[in-house]
Design an enzyme around this catalytic site. Sequence first.
Site, PDB file in Angstrom:
ATOM      1  N   ASP A   1       0.817  -1.225   0.000  1.00  0.00           N
ATOM      2  CA  ASP A   1       0.000   0.000   0.000  1.00  0.00           C
ATOM      3  C   ASP A   1       0.850   1.274   0.000  1.00  0.00           C
ATOM      4  OD1 ASP A   1      -2.070  -1.877   0.396  1.00  0.00           O
ATOM      5  OD2 ASP A   1      -1.956  -1.652   2.571  1.00  0.00           O
TER       6      ASP A   1
ATOM      7  N   GLU B   1     -16.285  11.519  -2.752  1.00  0.00           N
ATOM      8  CA  GLU B   1     -15.542  10.369  -3.282  1.00  0.00           C
ATOM      9  C   GLU B   1     -14.133  10.700  -3.752  1.00  0.00           C
ATOM     10  OE1 GLU B   1     -17.210   7.914  -6.147  1.00  0.00           O
ATOM     11  OE2 GLU B   1     -19.050   7.572  -5.042  1.00  0.00           O
TER      12      GLU B   1
HETATM   13  O1  FUB Z   1      -3.163  -3.566   3.484  1.00  0.00           O
HETATM   14  C1  FUB Z   1      -4.472  -3.876   3.855  1.00  0.00           C
HETATM   15  C2  FUB Z   1      -5.412  -3.589   2.758  1.00  0.00           C
HETATM   16  O2  FUB Z   1      -5.086  -4.407   1.645  1.00  0.00           O
HETATM   17  C3  FUB Z   1      -5.338  -2.213   2.195  1.00  0.00           C
HETATM   18  O3  FUB Z   1      -5.957  -1.238   2.924  1.00  0.00           O
HETATM   19  C4  FUB Z   1      -5.943  -2.444   0.885  1.00  0.00           C
HETATM   20  O4  FUB Z   1      -5.791  -1.380   0.002  1.00  0.00           O
HETATM   21  C5  FUB Z   1      -5.283  -3.688   0.462  1.00  0.00           C
HETATM   22  O5  FUB Z   1      -4.046  -3.435  -0.142  1.00  0.00           O
END
Ligand code: FUB
Length: 262
Positions: free
Chosen positions: A12, A163
């Site tokens: 992320d 959004e």
């Molecule tokens: O890392 C946990 C979750 O998995 C993230 O918030 C999402 O975007 C996905 O990558």
Amino acid sequence: MPPLITNVYTADPSAHAFNGRVYIYPSHDRETDIQFNDNGDQYDMADYHVFSTSSLDPLEPVIDHGVVLKAEDIPWVSKQLWAPDAATKNGKFYLYFPARDKEGIFRIGVAVGNKPEGPFTPEPEPIKGALALTPLGDDKFALAPRVAKLTDDMLQFQGEVQEAAWLYKKDGLYHFSYSTGDTHYLAYATGTSPVGPFTYAGRILEPVLGWTTHHSIVEFNGKWWLFYHDCELSKGVDHLRSVKVKEIKFDAEGKIITMKSD
Ligand code: FUB
């Protein structure tokens, strides 16, 4: 494309150019015995590291600035420090992050530091009105992309939440980019206002190895870069992801040329 960071698992990535360096604010994936489930319990992250480099082209060493914030030091958090982001204003640096509160609800918090690499001191409460997951009923939740203007002190929302997902401005247009969820693409849309409306413009990245796909886009030294993650380093273990980076190329009309994950 080799992972950028190999000493720990990272996902992320939110990348920003601060003070002439690229700083990466990722989730810090860790080993867990928790089985994959639709709640995402297997993504059980407990702290954040910050990384930085002086150059992406050529790539200079990526420095791990170490732990900058821990779940145990955030009064309102129970677990799961997920995808963070950062911003700066008036010499202060702000780390924004979703995490589960003591009732198990995902909220968004903020922590403040004096340097891009932290450390960051958390606010005692989450941002008012900031829910990171939207309930759909029957115990189902959706990750809803949203945007809100921040108050002048950067610590609360000002006005209504609307959004969005990742947003940057290029050649006078706002580019709103997002994951398509179950179809696993990164796509984008463009518009003339940061809060839309946006018109679909195409795909950025084909599906990666692993269930999740998550990205950020940053301009650094005159080039545009896509930061994303996949599970190559862990050989496909879904909750052990690694950050990668690719240069974004645009066609003659300024549209992003779709990239393959490798
Ligand atoms: O890392 C946990 C979750 O998995 C993230 O918030 C999402 O975007 C996905 O990558």
